[in-house]
Design an enzyme around this catalytic site. Structure first.
Site, PDB file in Angstrom:
ATOM      1  N   GLU A 269      28.863  14.153 -89.199  1.00  0.00           N
ATOM      2  CA  GLU A 269      30.257  14.602 -89.362  1.00  0.00           C
ATOM      3  C   GLU A 269      30.912  14.469 -87.994  1.00  0.00           C
ATOM      4  OE1 GLU A 269      31.733  15.554 -92.125  1.00  0.00           O
ATOM      5  OE2 GLU A 269      30.073  15.946 -93.484  1.00  0.00           O
ATOM      6  N   CYS A 303      38.691  18.618 -86.286  1.00  0.00           N
ATOM      7  CA  CYS A 303      38.352  17.222 -86.572  1.00  0.00           C
ATOM      8  C   CYS A 303      39.414  16.619 -87.484  1.00  0.00           C
ATOM      9  CB  CYS A 303      36.971  17.128 -87.201  1.00  0.00           C
ATOM     10  SG  CYS A 303      36.744  18.278 -88.547  1.00  0.00           S
TER      11      CYS A 303
HETATM   12  P1  NAD Z   1      30.016  16.959 -78.832  1.00  0.00           P
HETATM   13  O1  NAD Z   1      29.674  15.651 -79.425  1.00  0.00           O
HETATM   14  O2  NAD Z   1      30.261  17.019 -77.376  1.00  0.00           O
HETATM   15  O3  NAD Z   1      28.846  18.031 -79.130  1.00  0.00           O
HETATM   16  C1  NAD Z   1      28.493  18.387 -80.439  1.00  0.00           C
HETATM   17  C2  NAD Z   1      27.059  18.895 -80.470  1.00  0.00           C
HETATM   18  O4  NAD Z   1      26.166  17.810 -80.251  1.00  0.00           O
HETATM   19  C3  NAD Z   1      26.732  19.924 -79.388  1.00  0.00           C
HETATM   20  O5  NAD Z   1      25.899  20.908 -79.944  1.00  0.00           O
HETATM   21  C4  NAD Z   1      25.988  19.095 -78.349  1.00  0.00           C
HETATM   22  O6  NAD Z   1      25.103  19.847 -77.538  1.00  0.00           O
HETATM   23  C5  NAD Z   1      25.226  18.129 -79.233  1.00  0.00           C
HETATM   24  N1  NAD Z   1      24.833  16.858 -78.613  1.00  0.00           N
HETATM   25  C6  NAD Z   1      25.571  16.086 -77.786  1.00  0.00           C
HETATM   26  N2  NAD Z   1      24.895  14.950 -77.483  1.00  0.00           N
HETATM   27  C7  NAD Z   1      23.705  15.009 -78.138  1.00  0.00           C
HETATM   28  C8  NAD Z   1      22.575  14.148 -78.207  1.00  0.00           C
HETATM   29  N3  NAD Z   1      22.534  12.989 -77.557  1.00  0.00           N
HETATM   30  N4  NAD Z   1      21.534  14.537 -78.973  1.00  0.00           N
HETATM   31  C9  NAD Z   1      21.555  15.692 -79.659  1.00  0.00           C
HETATM   32  N5  NAD Z   1      22.594  16.559 -79.607  1.00  0.00           N
HETATM   33  C10 NAD Z   1      23.669  16.221 -78.858  1.00  0.00           C
HETATM   34  O7  NAD Z   1      31.285  17.499 -79.641  1.00  0.00           O
HETATM   35  P2  NAD Z   1      32.214  18.760 -79.346  1.00  0.00           P
HETATM   36  O8  NAD Z   1      33.066  18.493 -78.154  1.00  0.00           O
HETATM   37  O9  NAD Z   1      31.422  20.010 -79.399  1.00  0.00           O
HETATM   38  O10 NAD Z   1      33.143  18.773 -80.668  1.00  0.00           O
HETATM   39  C11 NAD Z   1      34.283  17.988 -80.822  1.00  0.00           C
HETATM   40  C12 NAD Z   1      34.017  16.750 -81.647  1.00  0.00           C
HETATM   41  O11 NAD Z   1      33.407  17.106 -82.885  1.00  0.00           O
HETATM   42  C13 NAD Z   1      35.286  16.015 -82.035  1.00  0.00           C
HETATM   43  O12 NAD Z   1      35.066  14.640 -81.933  1.00  0.00           O
HETATM   44  C14 NAD Z   1      35.505  16.423 -83.484  1.00  0.00           C
HETATM   45  O13 NAD Z   1      36.291  15.519 -84.233  1.00  0.00           O
HETATM   46  C15 NAD Z   1      34.102  16.491 -83.974  1.00  0.00           C
HETATM   47  N6  NAD Z   1      33.979  17.327 -85.159  1.00  0.00           N
HETATM   48  C16 NAD Z   1      33.808  16.706 -86.361  1.00  0.00           C
HETATM   49  C17 NAD Z   1      33.745  17.452 -87.517  1.00  0.00           C
HETATM   50  C18 NAD Z   1      33.592  16.786 -88.852  1.00  0.00           C
HETATM   51  O14 NAD Z   1      33.280  17.495 -89.807  1.00  0.00           O
HETATM   52  N7  NAD Z   1      33.788  15.491 -88.983  1.00  0.00           N
HETATM   53  C19 NAD Z   1      33.816  18.848 -87.453  1.00  0.00           C
HETATM   54  C20 NAD Z   1      33.962  19.454 -86.221  1.00  0.00           C
HETATM   55  C21 NAD Z   1      34.052  18.672 -85.069  1.00  0.00           C
END
Ligand code: NAD
Length: 517
Positions: A269, A303
């Protein structure tokens, strides 16, 4: 509202949720432990410390995994409706703690208190949905081509489900996954965002209490904490058949590769770049409400936030004036004060990305019609408050193609028919949410047709932002293709098995093959 009032309320909320002082980042049920470094969580609301948490080390993780694997053996044998009963109790606990948890979500993440409560309500709603689902995890029966044979399919739980979540929905996304996974018979290990760890501990405490009250193994609900490295413990772990990851497209691509390399399943997601098409037949008032809420709600950190308004040239000036006028009325400030419309961004890095987007759009030839800017002074001490901005731009600008997780709205003009607007809408790499504002049936149906929006969510006369839990939620292309929450999204948490039973004394082979011995 003064800082003192905010903190008084939040201190109470933290006490109710059992997350005061230094918290352990690894939990198996109510058992907390951790030996890693300390993460401090600061509120974007006032810049003050919300709490501290110890990160999960690899050794801590192994302990968690052992408990989860062992709990699965018990949990999977419990009839699904009984698992549903546990989820019902969990939903009721959330009802009791709704105000406290809503307040913590608002304070740690920065969304309005109303939105914090709304997020907890989504958790309650998915629990209700999951309870009903626990009696409906059904497969199909088929007619066998062989006489005296019966064929059917059934769904079994997968095992340990790993949940990685983003900061902007610090509690609801976990519940969307975990409530369904639990009724499906899976156990869960959750790694919340390192930016909102206290929300994770609060949720774990609520869930673990329910499991303990029912004398169930603690490992059904597990929590780990830390940054991407801790997330990688799970994405690389062959003992986890499904990783559900919510976050940026960059993160999703990395996680997808790790999980695919070991032939695991991933539910992704990821980021969106959501647009509303405004046709000459749009209701102007509805358009303005939908666009403004979609663009500035949660300070543009959903998102599904509206990032692009694709407006027909014949009504472009009218819509532009109406939206710009609406922005003049926005109140920016402490999100726990319900008089404010827009709270802070999550941190100063997010502020930099916002500033960078405004610079880039001007460099590419765009025109800022609402300038934006970073707020400072009393009430804005955290340095995370920004003014929502609007830029006139062209669809092909690099910055317009990119998801900036902040309140920046791009106005794009289209001419001719709705097909041209749909082309613009679809030409970005992301495919989460989309909407059309029109009272013209032909335009609306075209937008929803096979030649229409390529997004996972396509709305008519509703904005892009938010979704009901009853429908499957997710998007295509760079949004990752996953679906969670309602409809038949539960199937991803289970493995399908096709069964054929022969109740005769013969062994006929399929396709009429003869194999005479
Ligand atoms: P992010 O990608 O920085 O982090 C999200 C999560 O992933 C965190 O828990 C982080 O620690 C983990 N993570 C990061 N890199 C990783 C890796 N290589 N391996 C494993 N885990 C890893 O995102 P964010 O800044 O927390 O959130 C914002 C983003 O999330 C935006 O792009 C938003 O659109 C998206 N989002 C999407 C949805 C959806 O349902 N499509 C919902 C909420 C947020």
């Amino acid at each position: 509202m003064s800082n003192k009032e905010v903190n008084f309320g939040i201190d109470n909320a933290l006490k109710i949720l059992g997350v005061t002082g230094l918290n352990e980042g690894s939990s198996i049920g109510l058992t907390n432990f951790s030996s890693g470094e300390i993460i401090e969580s600061f509120s974007p609301v006032d810049g003050l410390l919300v709490g501290k948490i110890k990160q999960t080390t690899k050794a801590d993780y192994e302990k968690v995994m052992e408990a989860a694997t062992s709990a699965f053996k018990t949990w999977r044998t419990m009839p699904a409706p009984q698992r549903g009963e546990i989820v019902r109790q969990f939903g009721n606990k959330l009802r009791e703690k709704k105000e406290a948890l809503g307040k913590l979500v608002s304070y740690e993440m920065g969304k309005s208190y109303q939105e914090g409560l709304g997020e907890v309500q989504e958790m309650i709603d998915i629990c209700d949905f999951a309870v009903g689902l626990s009696r409906q995890l059904h497969g199909l029966t088929m007619h066998s081509e062989r006489p005296g044979h019966r064929m059917y399919e059934q769904y079994h739980p997968l095992g340990v489900v790993g949940i990685i979540s983003a900061f902007n929905f610090p509690v609801a996304v976990w519940a969307w996954n975990t409530a369904l996974a639990w009724v499906c018979g899976d156990v869960c290990i959750w790694k919340p965002s390192e930016k909102t760890p206290m929300c994770g501990v609060a949720c774990q405490n609520i869930a673990a209490e329910v499991f303990a009250e029912n004398n169930l193994p603690e490992g059904i609900s597990c929590l780990i904490n830390g940054d991407y490295k801790v997330g990688e413990f799970m994405s690389k772990d062959t003992r986890i058949p499904l990783i559900s990851a919510t976050g940026s497209t960059k993160m999703g691509k990395l996680v997808a590769q790790e999980v695919a390399a070991r032939l695991g399943k991933s539910l992704l997601e990821l980021g969106g770049n959501n647009a509303i098409i405004v046709t000459p037949d749009a209701d102007i008032k509805m358009t303005v409400i939908g666009a403004v809420f979609g663009a500035v709600g949660t300070a543009g950190q959903r998102c599904t936030s509206t990032r692009r308004l694709i407006i027909h040239e014949s009504i472009y000036d009218k819509i532009k004036t109406a939206v710009v006028d609406a922005y003049k009325q926005l109140r920016i400030g402490n999100p726990l004060d319900e008089n404010n419309h827009v709270g802070p961004l999550i941190d100063k890095d997010a502020v930099k990305m916002y500033q960078n987007a405004l610079e880039k759009v001007v460099e590419e030839g765009g025109n800022l019609v609402v300038e934006g800017g970073v707020l400072s002074g009393k009430g804005y001490e955290s340095g995370c408050y920004v003014k929502p901005a609007i830029a006139e731009a062209k669809p092909n600008f690099m910055i317009v193609q990119h998801e900036t997780f902040a309140p920046v709205l791009y106005l794009l003009k289209y001419s001719g028919t709705v097909e041209n607007a749909i082309d613009i809408q679809n030409e970005v790499t992301q495919g989460l949410s989309s909407a059309i504002m029109t009272n013209n049936l032909r335009e609306a149906e075209r937008f929803l047709s096979v030649q229409g929006s390529d997004c996972g969510i396509a709305n008519v006369n509703i904005g892009t932002s938010g979704a009901e839990i009853g429908g499957a939620f997710g998007g295509e292309k760079d949004t990752g293709g996953g679906r969670e929450s309602g409809s038949d999204a539960w199937k991803v948490y289970m493995r399908r098995q096709t069964n054929t039973i022969n109740y005769t004394t013969e062994l006929p082979l399929a396709q009429g093959i003869k194999f005479n011995l």
